[in-house]
Every structure is written in structure tokens, then in C-alpha cells.
Design a protein around this motif. Structure first.
Motif, PDB file in Angstrom:
ATOM      1  N   ASN A  38      -0.419 -40.524   6.536  1.00  0.00           N
ATOM      2  CA  ASN A  38      -0.451 -40.586   5.079  1.00  0.00           C
ATOM      3  C   ASN A  38      -1.163 -39.426   4.411  1.00  0.00           C
ATOM      4  O   ASN A  38      -1.258 -39.384   3.184  1.00  0.00           O
ATOM      5  N   ASP A  39      -1.688 -38.464   5.193  1.00  0.00           N
ATOM      6  CA  ASP A  39      -2.339 -37.339   4.533  1.00  0.00           C
ATOM      7  C   ASP A  39      -1.288 -36.444   3.900  1.00  0.00           C
ATOM      8  O   ASP A  39      -0.143 -36.363   4.348  1.00  0.00           O
ATOM      9  N   GLN A  40      -1.693 -35.758   2.846  1.00  0.00           N
ATOM     10  CA  GLN A  40      -0.749 -35.031   2.005  1.00  0.00           C
ATOM     11  C   GLN A  40       0.047 -33.990   2.778  1.00  0.00           C
ATOM     12  O   GLN A  40       1.268 -33.888   2.625  1.00  0.00           O
ATOM     13  N   ALA A  41      -0.623 -33.213   3.618  1.00  0.00           N
ATOM     14  CA  ALA A  41       0.075 -32.159   4.357  1.00  0.00           C
ATOM     15  C   ALA A  41       1.099 -32.746   5.318  1.00  0.00           C
ATOM     16  O   ALA A  41       2.216 -32.229   5.447  1.00  0.00           O
ATOM     17  N   ALA A  42       0.736 -33.837   6.003  1.00  0.00           N
ATOM     18  CA  ALA A  42       1.650 -34.446   6.970  1.00  0.00           C
ATOM     19  C   ALA A  42       2.870 -35.044   6.283  1.00  0.00           C
ATOM     20  O   ALA A  42       3.992 -34.956   6.797  1.00  0.00           O
ATOM     21  N   VAL A 137       5.193 -35.449  21.833  1.00  0.00           N
ATOM     22  CA  VAL A 137       5.269 -34.028  21.495  1.00  0.00           C
ATOM     23  C   VAL A 137       4.366 -33.773  20.291  1.00  0.00           C
ATOM     24  O   VAL A 137       4.066 -34.678  19.523  1.00  0.00           O
ATOM     25  N   PRO A 138       3.918 -32.526  20.104  1.00  0.00           N
ATOM     26  CA  PRO A 138       2.981 -32.242  19.010  1.00  0.00           C
ATOM     27  C   PRO A 138       3.593 -32.519  17.642  1.00  0.00           C
ATOM     28  O   PRO A 138       4.758 -32.207  17.383  1.00  0.00           O
ATOM     29  N   TYR A 139       2.777 -33.085  16.776  1.00  0.00           N
ATOM     30  CA  TYR A 139       3.195 -33.341  15.386  1.00  0.00           C
ATOM     31  C   TYR A 139       2.164 -32.675  14.478  1.00  0.00           C
ATOM     32  O   TYR A 139       1.314 -33.327  13.883  1.00  0.00           O
ATOM     33  N   GLY A 140       2.223 -31.355  14.417  1.00  0.00           N
ATOM     34  CA  GLY A 140       1.258 -30.621  13.614  1.00  0.00           C
ATOM     35  C   GLY A 140       0.654 -29.475  14.390  1.00  0.00           C
ATOM     36  O   GLY A 140       1.212 -29.013  15.393  1.00  0.00           O
ATOM     37  N   GLN A 141      -0.494 -29.030  13.955  1.00  0.00           N
ATOM     38  CA  GLN A 141      -1.151 -27.856  14.511  1.00  0.00           C
ATOM     39  C   GLN A 141      -2.504 -28.232  15.097  1.00  0.00           C
ATOM     40  O   GLN A 141      -3.102 -29.222  14.702  1.00  0.00           O
ATOM     41  N   ALA A 142      -2.968 -27.413  16.018  1.00  0.00           N
ATOM     42  CA  ALA A 142      -4.297 -27.615  16.583  1.00  0.00           C
ATOM     43  C   ALA A 142      -5.362 -27.104  15.626  1.00  0.00           C
ATOM     44  O   ALA A 142      -5.091 -26.278  14.745  1.00  0.00           O
ATOM     45  N   MET A 143      -6.573 -27.590  15.792  1.00  0.00           N
ATOM     46  CA  MET A 143      -7.730 -27.079  15.058  1.00  0.00           C
ATOM     47  C   MET A 143      -8.758 -26.591  16.056  1.00  0.00           C
ATOM     48  O   MET A 143      -8.915 -27.173  17.133  1.00  0.00           O
ATOM     49  N   GLY A 144      -9.449 -25.542  15.705  1.00  0.00           N
ATOM     50  CA  GLY A 144     -10.531 -25.068  16.537  1.00  0.00           C
ATOM     51  C   GLY A 144     -11.858 -25.587  16.031  1.00  0.00           C
ATOM     52  O   GLY A 144     -12.064 -25.746  14.825  1.00  0.00           O
ATOM     53  N   GLY A 145     -12.756 -25.858  16.951  1.00  0.00           N
ATOM     54  CA  GLY A 145     -14.127 -26.206  16.597  1.00  0.00           C
ATOM     55  C   GLY A 145     -15.027 -25.091  17.074  1.00  0.00           C
ATOM     56  O   GLY A 145     -15.061 -24.769  18.269  1.00  0.00           O
ATOM     57  N   GLY A 146     -15.738 -24.473  16.160  1.00  0.00           N
ATOM     58  CA  GLY A 146     -16.599 -23.354  16.513  1.00  0.00           C
ATOM     59  C   GLY A 146     -17.404 -22.917  15.317  1.00  0.00           C
ATOM     60  O   GLY A 146     -17.992 -23.743  14.620  1.00  0.00           O
ATOM     61  N   VAL A 147     -17.398 -21.628  15.035  1.00  0.00           N
ATOM     62  CA  VAL A 147     -18.208 -21.072  13.952  1.00  0.00           C
ATOM     63  C   VAL A 147     -17.315 -20.295  12.994  1.00  0.00           C
ATOM     64  O   VAL A 147     -16.671 -19.310  13.386  1.00  0.00           O
ATOM     65  N   VAL A 306     -10.932 -27.361  21.224  1.00  0.00           N
ATOM     66  CA  VAL A 306      -9.749 -27.558  20.384  1.00  0.00           C
ATOM     67  C   VAL A 306      -9.555 -29.033  20.065  1.00  0.00           C
ATOM     68  O   VAL A 306      -9.675 -29.895  20.944  1.00  0.00           O
ATOM     69  N   TRP A 307      -9.268 -29.302  18.806  1.00  0.00           N
ATOM     70  CA  TRP A 307      -8.868 -30.646  18.374  1.00  0.00           C
ATOM     71  C   TRP A 307      -7.354 -30.654  18.290  1.00  0.00           C
ATOM     72  O   TRP A 307      -6.757 -29.899  17.522  1.00  0.00           O
ATOM     73  N   MET A 308      -6.745 -31.468  19.101  1.00  0.00           N
ATOM     74  CA  MET A 308      -5.292 -31.485  19.203  1.00  0.00           C
ATOM     75  C   MET A 308      -4.654 -32.209  18.016  1.00  0.00           C
ATOM     76  O   MET A 308      -5.266 -33.091  17.401  1.00  0.00           O
ATOM     77  N   PRO A 309      -3.415 -31.840  17.694  1.00  0.00           N
ATOM     78  CA  PRO A 309      -2.709 -32.562  16.632  1.00  0.00           C
ATOM     79  C   PRO A 309      -2.323 -33.961  17.095  1.00  0.00           C
ATOM     80  O   PRO A 309      -2.442 -34.297  18.278  1.00  0.00           O
ATOM     81  N   THR A 310      -1.855 -34.765  16.166  1.00  0.00           N
ATOM     82  CA  THR A 310      -1.274 -36.047  16.538  1.00  0.00           C
ATOM     83  C   THR A 310       0.040 -35.796  17.277  1.00  0.00           C
ATOM     84  O   THR A 310       0.491 -34.657  17.404  1.00  0.00           O
ATOM     85  N   TRP A 341       6.303 -26.454   8.586  1.00  0.00           N
ATOM     86  CA  TRP A 341       4.890 -26.239   8.239  1.00  0.00           C
ATOM     87  C   TRP A 341       4.718 -24.895   7.556  1.00  0.00           C
ATOM     88  O   TRP A 341       3.971 -24.772   6.566  1.00  0.00           O
ATOM     89  N   VAL A 342       5.385 -23.879   8.074  1.00  0.00           N
ATOM     90  CA  VAL A 342       5.273 -22.543   7.488  1.00  0.00           C
ATOM     91  C   VAL A 342       5.833 -22.543   6.068  1.00  0.00           C
ATOM     92  O   VAL A 342       5.267 -21.934   5.157  1.00  0.00           O
ATOM     93  N   GLU A 343       6.918 -23.272   5.883  1.00  0.00           N
ATOM     94  CA  GLU A 343       7.560 -23.310   4.568  1.00  0.00           C
ATOM     95  C   GLU A 343       6.673 -23.965   3.513  1.00  0.00           C
ATOM     96  O   GLU A 343       6.688 -23.566   2.350  1.00  0.00           O
ATOM     97  N   ILE A 344       5.903 -24.983   3.909  1.00  0.00           N
ATOM     98  CA  ILE A 344       5.043 -25.644   2.922  1.00  0.00           C
ATOM     99  C   ILE A 344       3.666 -24.995   2.871  1.00  0.00           C
ATOM    100  O   ILE A 344       2.796 -25.436   2.127  1.00  0.00           O
ATOM    101  N   ASN A 345       3.453 -23.929   3.662  1.00  0.00           N
ATOM    102  CA  ASN A 345       2.234 -23.120   3.605  1.00  0.00           C
ATOM    103  C   ASN A 345       0.982 -23.945   3.871  1.00  0.00           C
ATOM    104  O   ASN A 345       0.000 -23.867   3.131  1.00  0.00           O
TER     105      ASN A 345
END
Length: 431
Positions: A38-42, A137-147, A306-310, A341-345
Motif C-alpha cells: 500500500n505504499d505510494q511508490a509500490a 522474484v524481486p518486487y522492487g529495489q534493494a536498499m543499502g544500509g551504511g553511511v 543490504v535490505w532486500m525488496p519484497t 520503476w524508472v518511468e515513475i522515477n
């Protein structure tokens, strides 16, 4: 809520009935139900992806149900799977929460599907059931955890991205001498205090490859594993050195992102999703923000957590298996899993499908994160994707460590007790 993108279907059926073709049209049409986040980007991605899928598959109609988030979503998914009432395809977590839905019985085995060869191995391990089969299969993008760091400050002071913790502390000393806050902390949003521990997991796994398995079995603890204790120590180090912003106890996430973008502070331990907020609120400054992994003590083992996508799964009870597999195959492709994803920026991290390239104009922090994925062995999933064990009090403990109230040793021992309670509630053996 449930809706369909093919609002003209009724009109089409009506027109065709006049030619006596209604029965044929209905027989050829398959309707799939997709349980979406339900998040806006998804939601925006889901709509764009389904539009493209339906255009390529005119015989399949996809209805989208936007489900709730958080605990309510967890309960709904588990209830539907247990009662055989789950949608044909559904989006849900990878990692430990995926294991909790009994995937061997509730989802479809995708191991032998040709497109699985295009899914990066770093993601595959988070959707592997206990029988060794691949289920999503991946539904979105990964996130990095760092600085997240201010590139202008680094350029001004002639600093290089640190590859070890000693280098990080040396950079911070020079940053403080120049009049900037070396490390931003925002305990007004207590969850942000956990990044020194959570983002340090790559370094834990690099030194102790079996830590997640031993931790889940109750055989490894934070207090008796030096590499795991190190995250608490790093948080204490920056406090003891006086490197924090003056208002660290009250500042919020948005405050921290503003300080970083404006150049009031140089380092902010954070997830890369936050760059999206900077791009929205400070578009003229997002180019000044970069990313690097939270460093350990060995430059040769440098890498990021790395935080994996749903993931997208097929319900074992779907009556529309062929159509469901077509949809999953589409999501696992560049056309379905990346281009929308690229199309919706809404680019906040790398894609985990081979052939999916980031746009040339992606913000520097995401581009920096991508470099860790291009080299073998420089990423590791966050511990929460490898183990179901996470104590609920971690953010309170890390606030205390980051405020100088509790020592790293006390914090690790306290967190081990917090984890023990949660593991016992889950009924895990060895606790």
C-alpha cells in the motif's frame, strides 16, 4: 480495495454480444487477482507494471487489491494462506518473514523457471524455502544500509571514502576541526539509532560466516561475538569522541536529512531509501549526498549490508496457474520488473534482475550503492533476512549506547536477553 485497469471490458463484451461472440471472449479472458503493498511508490509501480503486462497479454486481466501494511498485513497474509483464500499472486516480505508463511505448502515452486537464472543470488537466498526451492522474484529495489555523507565536505577537506573504522574516525576528527558535525544522530525518531548495529552486519558475516545460523539456534550471542559487539562499540566511539550534532537526542529523521543536505553534518548512518526524501525536499542538494558502507576493521573485507525488496509469490491454491506464471515471469524481466520503476522515477537502490541498468541520471548515493553489487562478495543481506530473531527493544538500547548511558558490553548482554525472550516466543529450538 480492489479494482481493474480494464474498465472498458464491459463495453467490449456488450459490443461483442451483438455479434454473437460473447461466449468466446469470456472463455479466452483470464482474470488474476494481485495482492499489492500500500505504499505510494509500490502502488504506482504496480499500476504501471500491470498496464504494460495487460498490453502484452490481452487475454489476461489483472485486478489489484491494495492491502494494509505492517502487522495487519502480516496477519492477513497468514490467514488467507492458511484458509486457502489468498489472491492468485501476492507481494510479501523476503527473508525470515517469508519462512514464517510455510512457503513449501503455501506458494508455488519457481526453481526451474528459466527466468530465475536472471535473479541475483543475493536475493535468491532470501526466497529459498527450507527444502531448497526458490519461491519468489524481486518486487522492487534493494536498499543499502551504511553511511550517507556530504560529498562537498569531503571534497573541501580532501577526504577519501573510508575503508576501515579507523579511517572513518580519522575523517571525523578532520571534519570536526573544520567546524562541521562529523556524525548526525536523530534519536527523536528512535528507530534511526539502530543503524550502527543493523548496517554493521556485513562486517559480522565477513568475520563469522555462520553467525546467522548459530544466532538463530541460540549458539552465538552479541556479547560473546566480538564482530557483533563491534556495532555497539562504534556507536559508543562517536559519542565518546564528541562527534555528534548537539541536538542528537531530539532531532528527527527529517532534521538529520536537512543537516546532511545543507552540509551542517558530514555523516549520517541511514538506509538509502532516505535519499528519496532529500530528492523531494532538497532537489538542488541531492547531488551533494553520497553513500558508503559502514566500515569494519579490515579494508580487504569492505562491503555493505543490504535490505532486500519484497517478493512476488504465486499462491499454491491459484486456479489460474498458467496466467499467474506469466505475470511472475514478466515481473522478473527488465520490461516488467525494472522499466516501470524508472518511468515513475522512484529509484532508491539497485535492481536485483540481470540486465536492469540504473538510469544515467540516478542520484549519487544510489550510484555509489550500485558499485557494491558489481563486485562479488561486497554485499550481505541484513540479519533480519537471514534470521527471525530480532529483539523489540534494540532501538531503546541503541539510544542509550549512543547517548553514553550504557556501555557496549552492557548493551550487548541486555540485547541478548531481549532476543532470548523473542526467540522463546517463536518457539525456536536452542533457546
Amino acid at each position: 480495495m480492489t479494482y481493474t485497469r480494464k474498465t472498458i471490458l464491459g463495453l467490449t463484451a456488450g459490443l461483442m454480444s451483438m455479434t454473437g461472440l460473447t461466449g468466446i471472449a469470456l472463455a479466452q479472458q483470464t482474470t488474476l487477482s494481485l495482492f499489492s503493498p500500500n505504499d505510494q511508490a509500490a502502488v504506482a509501480y504496480t499500476e504501471a507494471m500491470i498496464e504494460a503486462f495487460e498490453a502484452a497479454n490481452p487475454d489476461i486481466n489483472v485486478e489489484i487489491e491494495v492491502g494494509p501494511g505492517g502487522t495487519e498485513r502480516d496477519n492477513m497474509v497468514k490467514s488467507r494462506l492458511a484458509t486457502g483464500t489468498m489472491n492468485d499472486v501476492f507481494v510479501y516480505n523476503a527473508g525470515s518473514l517469508f519462512q514464517a508463511i510455510n512457503p513449501v505448502q503455501t506458494t508455488v515452486d519457481l526453481t526451474n523457471e528459466p527466468y530465475m537464472a536472471d535473479i541475483l543470488n543475493s536475493f535468491k537466498q532470501t526466497v529459498t524455502a527450507n527444502d531448497g526451492t526458490l519461491r519468489g522474484v524481486p518486487y522492487g529495489q534493494a536498499m543499502g544500509g551504511g553511511v550517507l555523507y556530504n560529498k562537498k565536505i569531503y571534497e573541501e577537506l580532501g577526504l577519501s571514502v573510508p575503508m576501515t573504522w579507523d579511517e572513518f574516525m580519522a575523517n571525523s576528527a578532520k571534519i570536526q576541526e573544520a567546524g562541521y558535525a562529523p556524525v548526525i544522530q536523530t534519536f527523536g525518531d528512535t528507530w534511526t539509532s539502530q543503524l550502527f548495529i543493523l548496517a554493521d552486519y556485513f562486517n559480522v558475516q565477513a568475520k563469522n560466516p555462520q553467525f546467522a545460523e548459530m544466532y538463530t539456534r541460540g549458539e552465538a550471542k552479541y556479547a560473546n561475538t566480538p564482530a557483533a559487539m563491534a556495532g555497539f562499540q562504534k556507536q559508543a566511539d562517536v559519542f565518546n569522541a564528541g562527534y555528534l550534532n548537539e541536538d542528537f537526542g531530539a532531532a528527527t529523521l527529517n532534521d538529520g536529512l536537512r543537516m546532511l543536505a545543507d552540509g551542517e553534518g558530514a555523516h549520517y548512518p541511514m538506509l538509502t531509501f532516505a535519499v528519496g526524501t532529500i530528492a523531494q525536499d532538497y532537489p538542488e542538494l541531492v547531488g551533494d549526498v553520497g553513500f558508503f558502507a559502514l566500515p569494519g576493521d579490515d579494508a580487504s573485507l569492505n562491503g555493505t549490508t543490504v535490505w532486500m525488496p519484497t517478493a512476488l509469490y504465486i499462491s499454491a491454491n491459484t486456479p489460474n496457474m498458467e496466467a499467474a506464471k506469466k505475470l511472475v515471469e514478466f515481473v522478473a524481466s527488465k520490461e516488467g520488473g525494472c522499466d516501470p520503476w524508472v518511468e515513475i522515477n522512484a529509484i532508491t537502490g539497485p535492481f536485483l534482475i540481470q540486465g536492469c541498468e540504473l538510469p544515467a541520471d540516478v542520484n549519487p548515493a544510489v550510484a555509489d550503492l550500485q558499485t557494491y553489487f558489481t563486485a562479488n562478495g561486497r554485499t550481505a543481506p541484513a540479519l533480519e533476512f537471514l534470521s527471525p530473531v530480532k529483539g523489540p527493544s534494540l532501538e531503546n538500547i541503541t539510544v542509550e549506547v549512543g547517548s553514553g548511558i550504557r556501555t557496549p558490553e552492557d548493551a550487548a548482554a541486555l540485547y541478548d536477553e531481549d532476543v532470548k525472550k523473542q526467540a522463546q516466543q517463536l518457539g525456536l529450538p536452542g533457546w
